[in-house]
Design an enzyme around this catalytic site. Structure first.
Site, PDB file in Angstrom:
ATOM      1  CB  SER A   1      -0.893   0.005   1.244  1.00 33.24           C
ATOM      2  OG  SER A   1      -1.427   1.287   1.474  1.00 33.24           O
ATOM      3  CB  SER A   2       0.521   4.561  -1.598  1.00 31.39           C
ATOM      4  OG  SER A   2      -0.767   4.893  -1.122  1.00 31.39           O
ATOM      5  CB  CYS A   3      -0.247   3.934   3.988  1.00 34.65           C
ATOM      6  SG  CYS A   3      -0.282   2.190   4.452  1.00 34.65           S
TER       7      CYS A   3
ATOM      8  CE1 TYR B   1      -3.278  -2.896   5.512  1.00 30.98           C
ATOM      9  CE2 TYR B   1      -2.606  -0.851   4.459  1.00 30.98           C
ATOM     10  CZ  TYR B   1      -3.097  -2.133   4.373  1.00 30.98           C
ATOM     11  OH  TYR B   1      -3.418  -2.660   3.141  1.00 30.98           O
TER      12      TYR B   1
ATOM     13  CE  LYS C   1      -0.889  -4.719   3.058  1.00 32.21           C
ATOM     14  NZ  LYS C   1      -1.105  -5.974   2.318  1.00 32.21           N
TER      15      LYS C   1
ATOM     16  CG  HIS D   1      -9.853   3.081   1.710  1.00 34.89           C
ATOM     17  ND1 HIS D   1      -9.958   1.713   1.573  1.00 34.89           N
ATOM     18  CD2 HIS D   1      -8.681   3.296   2.355  1.00 34.89           C
ATOM     19  CE1 HIS D   1      -8.899   1.124   2.101  1.00 34.89           C
ATOM     20  NE2 HIS D   1      -8.113   2.059   2.589  1.00 34.89           N
TER      21      HIS D   1
END
Length: 313
Positions: A108-110, A137, A141, A180
Protein backbone atom coordinates in the site's frame (compact mmCIF):
# COMPACT_ATOMS: atom_id res chain seq x y z
CA UNK A 1 2.37 -18.60 -16.26
CA UNK A 2 0.90 -21.37 -18.41
CA UNK A 3 -2.86 -21.49 -18.96
CA UNK A 4 -3.07 -24.62 -16.80
CA UNK A 5 -0.72 -23.34 -14.06
CA UNK A 6 -2.17 -23.64 -10.56
CA UNK A 7 -2.63 -20.10 -9.23
CA UNK A 8 -3.63 -19.25 -5.66
CA UNK A 9 -5.29 -15.89 -5.02
CA UNK A 10 -5.20 -15.08 -1.30
CA UNK A 11 -8.02 -12.62 -0.66
CA UNK A 12 -10.06 -13.48 -3.76
CA UNK A 13 -13.28 -11.99 -2.37
CA UNK A 14 -11.75 -8.58 -1.71
CA UNK A 15 -11.79 -5.77 -4.24
CA UNK A 16 -8.21 -6.42 -5.38
CA UNK A 17 -8.30 -10.21 -5.30
CA UNK A 18 -11.58 -10.38 -7.21
CA UNK A 19 -10.19 -7.98 -9.84
CA UNK A 20 -7.14 -10.25 -10.27
CA UNK A 21 -9.47 -13.26 -10.59
CA UNK A 22 -11.43 -11.45 -13.34
CA UNK A 23 -8.20 -10.55 -15.12
CA UNK A 24 -6.99 -14.16 -15.04
CA UNK A 25 -10.37 -15.42 -16.28
CA UNK A 26 -10.26 -12.95 -19.21
CA UNK A 27 -6.90 -14.45 -20.20
CA UNK A 28 -8.15 -18.03 -20.06
CA UNK A 29 -6.53 -19.15 -16.80
CA UNK A 30 -8.83 -21.73 -15.24
CA UNK A 31 -6.77 -23.54 -12.58
CA UNK A 32 -7.43 -20.97 -9.86
CA UNK A 33 -7.32 -21.97 -6.17
CA UNK A 34 -9.22 -19.91 -3.60
CA UNK A 35 -10.29 -20.18 0.01
CA UNK A 36 -12.60 -17.91 1.98
CA UNK A 37 -11.38 -16.67 5.37
CA UNK A 38 -13.80 -19.09 7.07
CA UNK A 39 -12.31 -21.98 5.08
CA UNK A 40 -8.70 -20.93 5.69
CA UNK A 41 -7.61 -18.50 8.40
CA UNK A 42 -4.37 -17.10 7.01
CA UNK A 43 -3.37 -16.01 10.53
CA UNK A 44 -3.15 -19.68 11.49
CA UNK A 45 0.33 -20.94 10.63
CA UNK A 46 -0.51 -24.64 10.70
CA UNK A 47 -3.65 -24.20 8.60
CA UNK A 48 -1.70 -22.28 5.96
CA UNK A 49 1.10 -24.85 5.99
CA UNK A 50 -1.40 -27.69 5.50
CA UNK A 51 -3.12 -25.83 2.66
CA UNK A 52 0.13 -25.32 0.72
CA UNK A 53 1.18 -28.96 1.17
CA UNK A 54 -2.24 -30.12 -0.03
CA UNK A 55 -2.74 -27.74 -2.97
CA UNK A 56 0.87 -27.05 -4.08
CA UNK A 57 0.10 -23.81 -5.99
CA UNK A 58 2.71 -22.75 -8.55
CA UNK A 59 1.94 -19.02 -8.42
CA UNK A 60 0.57 -16.89 -5.59
CA UNK A 61 -1.08 -13.46 -5.53
CA UNK A 62 -1.01 -12.30 -1.90
CA UNK A 63 -3.88 -9.80 -1.90
CA UNK A 64 -5.37 -10.81 1.47
CA UNK A 65 -5.18 -8.09 4.12
CA UNK A 66 -7.12 -6.39 6.87
CA UNK A 67 -7.81 -2.97 5.36
CA UNK A 68 -9.72 0.22 6.10
CA UNK A 69 -9.70 4.00 6.05
CA UNK A 70 -8.40 6.52 8.60
CA UNK A 71 -11.00 5.68 11.26
CA UNK A 72 -10.53 1.90 11.05
CA UNK A 73 -6.74 2.15 10.90
CA UNK A 74 -6.60 4.39 13.95
CA UNK A 75 -9.20 2.43 15.97
CA UNK A 76 -8.05 -1.15 15.39
CA UNK A 77 -4.31 -0.53 15.59
CA UNK A 78 -3.42 -3.85 17.21
CA UNK A 79 -5.55 -5.89 14.83
CA UNK A 80 -4.21 -4.13 11.75
CA UNK A 81 -0.62 -4.84 12.78
CA UNK A 82 -1.06 -8.39 14.09
CA UNK A 83 -3.47 -9.75 11.48
CA UNK A 84 -1.49 -8.44 8.52
CA UNK A 85 1.85 -9.60 9.92
CA UNK A 86 0.52 -13.10 10.50
CA UNK A 87 -1.15 -13.44 7.10
CA UNK A 88 1.82 -12.34 5.05
CA UNK A 89 4.42 -14.23 7.11
CA UNK A 90 2.48 -17.50 6.94
CA UNK A 91 1.79 -17.29 3.20
CA UNK A 92 5.30 -16.18 2.19
CA UNK A 93 6.99 -18.82 4.34
CA UNK A 94 4.75 -21.65 3.12
CA UNK A 95 5.25 -20.48 -0.48
CA UNK A 96 9.00 -20.83 0.09
CA UNK A 97 8.73 -24.26 1.76
CA UNK A 98 6.57 -25.56 -1.10
CA UNK A 99 8.73 -24.20 -3.94
CA UNK A 100 6.20 -21.74 -5.34
CA UNK A 101 7.58 -20.49 -8.67
CA UNK A 102 6.57 -16.88 -8.12
CA UNK A 103 4.69 -14.84 -5.49
CA UNK A 104 3.40 -11.30 -5.71
CA UNK A 105 2.87 -9.37 -2.48
CA UNK A 106 0.54 -6.37 -2.63
CA UNK A 107 1.38 -3.52 -0.29
CA UNK A 108 0.00 0.00 0.00
CA UNK A 109 1.19 3.54 -0.68
CA UNK A 110 0.90 4.29 3.06
CA UNK A 111 4.29 2.56 3.50
CA UNK A 112 6.02 5.79 2.50
CA UNK A 113 7.03 8.47 5.04
CA UNK A 114 4.37 11.09 5.79
CA UNK A 115 6.55 13.99 4.66
CA UNK A 116 8.38 12.21 1.83
CA UNK A 117 9.06 14.28 -1.31
CA UNK A 118 6.40 14.02 -4.00
CA UNK A 119 5.88 12.05 -6.15
CA UNK A 120 6.75 8.98 -4.06
CA UNK A 121 9.64 7.02 -5.49
CA UNK A 122 10.29 3.40 -4.57
CA UNK A 123 13.59 4.29 -2.89
CA UNK A 124 11.87 6.64 -0.40
CA UNK A 125 10.87 3.60 1.68
CA UNK A 126 12.16 3.86 5.30
CA UNK A 127 13.56 7.37 4.87
CA UNK A 128 11.29 9.08 7.43
CA UNK A 129 8.44 8.83 9.95
CA UNK A 130 5.13 7.27 8.91
CA UNK A 131 1.71 8.91 9.08
CA UNK A 132 0.54 8.29 12.65
CA UNK A 133 -3.07 7.20 11.99
CA UNK A 134 -2.13 4.23 9.80
CA UNK A 135 1.33 3.45 11.16
CA UNK A 136 0.48 -0.14 12.32
CA UNK A 137 -0.88 -1.11 8.89
CA UNK A 138 2.08 0.52 7.14
CA UNK A 139 4.59 -1.28 9.38
CA UNK A 140 2.93 -4.62 8.60
CA UNK A 141 3.11 -3.92 4.87
CA UNK A 142 6.75 -2.82 5.10
CA UNK A 143 7.50 -6.08 6.91
CA UNK A 144 5.88 -7.98 4.02
CA UNK A 145 8.05 -6.20 1.46
CA UNK A 146 11.18 -6.86 3.48
CA UNK A 147 10.18 -10.50 3.97
CA UNK A 148 9.94 -10.98 0.20
CA UNK A 149 13.31 -9.25 -0.25
CA UNK A 150 14.91 -11.40 2.47
CA UNK A 151 13.63 -14.67 0.96
CA UNK A 152 14.85 -13.44 -2.44
CA UNK A 153 18.30 -12.76 -0.94
CA UNK A 154 18.64 -15.88 1.20
CA UNK A 155 16.81 -18.51 -0.83
CA UNK A 156 16.63 -17.07 -4.34
CA UNK A 157 12.82 -16.99 -4.14
CA UNK A 158 11.10 -15.13 -6.97
CA UNK A 159 8.91 -13.12 -4.61
CA UNK A 160 8.06 -9.63 -5.87
CA UNK A 161 6.27 -6.70 -4.21
CA UNK A 162 4.01 -4.08 -5.74
CA UNK A 163 2.68 -0.91 -4.13
CA UNK A 164 -0.76 0.15 -5.36
CA UNK A 165 -1.98 3.69 -4.87
CA UNK A 166 -5.49 4.36 -3.46
CA UNK A 167 -7.89 1.92 -5.09
CA UNK A 168 -11.61 1.86 -5.85
CA UNK A 169 -13.94 -0.17 -8.03
CA UNK A 170 -16.21 -3.22 -8.09
CA UNK A 171 -16.82 -4.83 -4.71
CA UNK A 172 -15.50 -1.91 -2.67
CA UNK A 173 -16.19 -1.48 1.06
CA UNK A 174 -19.03 0.99 1.69
CA UNK A 175 -19.17 0.68 5.49
CA UNK A 176 -18.95 4.33 6.60
CA UNK A 177 -16.97 3.38 9.71
CA UNK A 178 -14.36 1.33 7.87
CA UNK A 179 -14.27 2.43 4.24
CA UNK A 180 -11.81 4.56 2.31
CA UNK A 181 -12.66 8.06 1.18
CA UNK A 182 -14.00 7.40 -2.34
CA UNK A 183 -16.54 4.64 -1.53
CA UNK A 184 -17.56 6.55 1.61
CA UNK A 185 -18.32 9.60 -0.55
CA UNK A 186 -20.29 7.55 -3.08
CA UNK A 187 -22.50 6.16 -0.32
CA UNK A 188 -22.89 9.54 1.45
CA UNK A 189 -23.89 11.37 -1.71
CA UNK A 190 -26.25 8.62 -2.87
CA UNK A 191 -28.06 8.47 0.46
CA UNK A 192 -28.24 12.27 0.68
CA UNK A 193 -29.78 12.38 -2.80
CA UNK A 194 -32.28 9.63 -1.94
CA UNK A 195 -33.27 11.37 1.31
CA UNK A 196 -33.33 14.88 -0.23
CA UNK A 197 -30.79 16.16 2.29
CA UNK A 198 -29.68 19.79 1.83
CA UNK A 199 -26.00 19.03 2.33
CA UNK A 200 -23.35 16.33 2.66
CA UNK A 201 -20.70 16.59 5.35
CA UNK A 202 -17.21 15.59 4.26
CA UNK A 203 -14.21 14.99 6.52
CA UNK A 204 -11.31 17.38 6.98
CA UNK A 205 -10.45 20.47 4.97
CA UNK A 206 -10.57 19.00 1.47
CA UNK A 207 -7.01 20.13 0.82
CA UNK A 208 -5.07 16.81 0.83
CA UNK A 209 -4.07 15.53 -2.60
CA UNK A 210 -4.80 11.92 -3.51
CA UNK A 211 -4.30 9.59 -6.47
CA UNK A 212 -6.86 6.91 -7.37
CA UNK A 213 -6.58 3.79 -9.51
CA UNK A 214 -9.47 1.60 -10.69
CA UNK A 215 -9.01 -1.88 -9.19
CA UNK A 216 -9.35 -3.67 -12.53
CA UNK A 217 -6.52 -1.50 -13.86
CA UNK A 218 -4.44 -2.58 -10.86
CA UNK A 219 -5.20 -6.22 -11.73
CA UNK A 220 -3.98 -5.64 -15.28
CA UNK A 221 -0.76 -4.15 -13.92
CA UNK A 222 -0.30 -7.08 -11.53
CA UNK A 223 -0.73 -9.65 -14.30
CA UNK A 224 1.67 -7.69 -16.52
CA UNK A 225 4.32 -7.62 -13.77
CA UNK A 226 3.76 -11.27 -12.86
CA UNK A 227 4.69 -12.15 -16.44
CA UNK A 228 7.53 -9.66 -16.99
CA UNK A 229 9.14 -8.49 -13.73
CA UNK A 230 11.50 -10.48 -11.52
CA UNK A 231 13.31 -7.70 -9.67
CA UNK A 232 14.06 -7.64 -5.96
CA UNK A 233 12.84 -4.06 -5.54
CA UNK A 234 9.20 -3.09 -5.17
CA UNK A 235 7.23 -1.44 -8.00
CA UNK A 236 4.72 1.39 -7.58
CA UNK A 237 1.37 0.97 -9.35
CA UNK A 238 -0.71 4.09 -9.94
CA UNK A 239 -1.74 6.69 -12.48
CA UNK A 240 0.87 9.33 -11.70
CA UNK A 241 -1.98 11.89 -11.45
CA UNK A 242 -3.73 13.29 -8.38
CA UNK A 243 -6.45 15.72 -7.31
CA UNK A 244 -7.58 17.36 -4.09
CA UNK A 245 -10.15 15.69 -1.84
CA UNK A 246 -12.32 18.74 -2.50
CA UNK A 247 -12.16 18.12 -6.26
CA UNK A 248 -12.83 14.42 -5.71
CA UNK A 249 -15.83 15.20 -3.50
CA UNK A 250 -17.30 17.50 -6.13
CA UNK A 251 -16.73 14.87 -8.84
CA UNK A 252 -18.51 12.17 -6.81
CA UNK A 253 -21.37 14.56 -6.07
CA UNK A 254 -21.76 15.28 -9.78
CA UNK A 255 -21.58 11.57 -10.71
CA UNK A 256 -24.29 10.61 -8.21
CA UNK A 257 -26.52 13.52 -9.21
CA UNK A 258 -26.55 15.19 -5.77
CA UNK A 259 -27.45 18.86 -6.08
CA UNK A 260 -27.10 20.05 -2.47
CA UNK A 261 -24.26 21.70 -0.59
CA UNK A 262 -20.95 20.22 0.59
CA UNK A 263 -19.89 21.11 4.15
CA UNK A 264 -16.47 20.32 5.62
CA UNK A 265 -15.98 18.96 9.16
CA UNK A 266 -12.55 20.40 9.92
CA UNK A 267 -12.44 18.66 13.33
CA UNK A 268 -11.80 15.40 11.42
CA UNK A 269 -8.23 14.45 10.42
CA UNK A 270 -6.89 15.06 6.92
CA UNK A 271 -4.24 12.35 7.03
CA UNK A 272 -1.13 12.66 4.85
CA UNK A 273 -1.02 15.99 2.96
CA UNK A 274 -0.22 14.38 -0.38
CA UNK A 275 0.28 10.84 -1.70
CA UNK A 276 1.22 10.71 -5.37
CA UNK A 277 3.10 7.72 -6.72
CA UNK A 278 6.10 8.06 -9.01
CA UNK A 279 5.19 5.47 -11.65
CA UNK A 280 8.10 6.11 -14.00
CA UNK A 281 9.48 2.62 -13.24
CA UNK A 282 6.17 0.99 -14.17
CA UNK A 283 5.83 3.13 -17.31
CA UNK A 284 9.41 2.23 -18.21
CA UNK A 285 8.53 -1.45 -17.97
CA UNK A 286 5.72 -0.85 -20.48
CA UNK A 287 2.43 -0.52 -18.57
CA UNK A 288 0.07 2.45 -18.18
CA UNK A 289 -3.46 2.73 -16.74
CA UNK A 290 -6.47 2.95 -19.07
CA UNK A 291 -9.45 3.88 -16.84
CA UNK A 292 -9.58 7.60 -16.04
CA UNK A 293 -11.16 8.76 -12.78
CA UNK A 294 -14.52 10.16 -14.04
CA UNK A 295 -15.19 6.92 -15.97
CA UNK A 296 -14.05 4.77 -13.04
CA UNK A 297 -16.26 6.56 -10.50
CA UNK A 298 -19.25 6.13 -12.84
CA UNK A 299 -18.51 2.38 -13.09
CA UNK A 300 -18.12 2.10 -9.30
CA UNK A 301 -21.37 3.98 -8.71
CA UNK A 302 -23.26 1.68 -11.10
CA UNK A 303 -21.82 -1.30 -9.21
CA UNK A 304 -22.93 0.29 -5.92
CA UNK A 305 -26.48 0.77 -7.23
CA UNK A 306 -26.63 -2.82 -8.48
CA UNK A 307 -25.37 -4.30 -5.19
CA UNK A 308 -26.68 -1.74 -2.75
CA UNK A 309 -28.44 -4.27 -0.51
CA UNK A 310 -25.15 -6.14 0.01
CA UNK A 311 -22.92 -3.07 0.34
CA UNK A 312 -25.05 -1.21 2.88
CA UNK A 313 -25.84 -4.03 5.31
Amino acid sequence: MEKNSKIYIAGHRGMVGSAIARGLARRGFENIVTRTSSELDLRNQQAVADFFVEEKPEYVFLAAAKVGGILANNTYRGEFLYDNLMMEANVVHSAHLNSVKKLMFLGSSCIYPKMAPQPLREDYLLTGLLEETNEPYAIAKIAGIKLCEAYHDQYGSNFISVMPTNLYGYGDNYDLNKSHVLPALIRKFHEAKEENKPFVQAWGTGSPMREFLFADDLAEACLFLMETYNGRELVNIGTGEDLSIKELTELVGKTTGFEGEIKWDTTKPDGTPRKLMDVSKLHGLGWKHTVELPEGIALAYQDFLKNQEIYTV
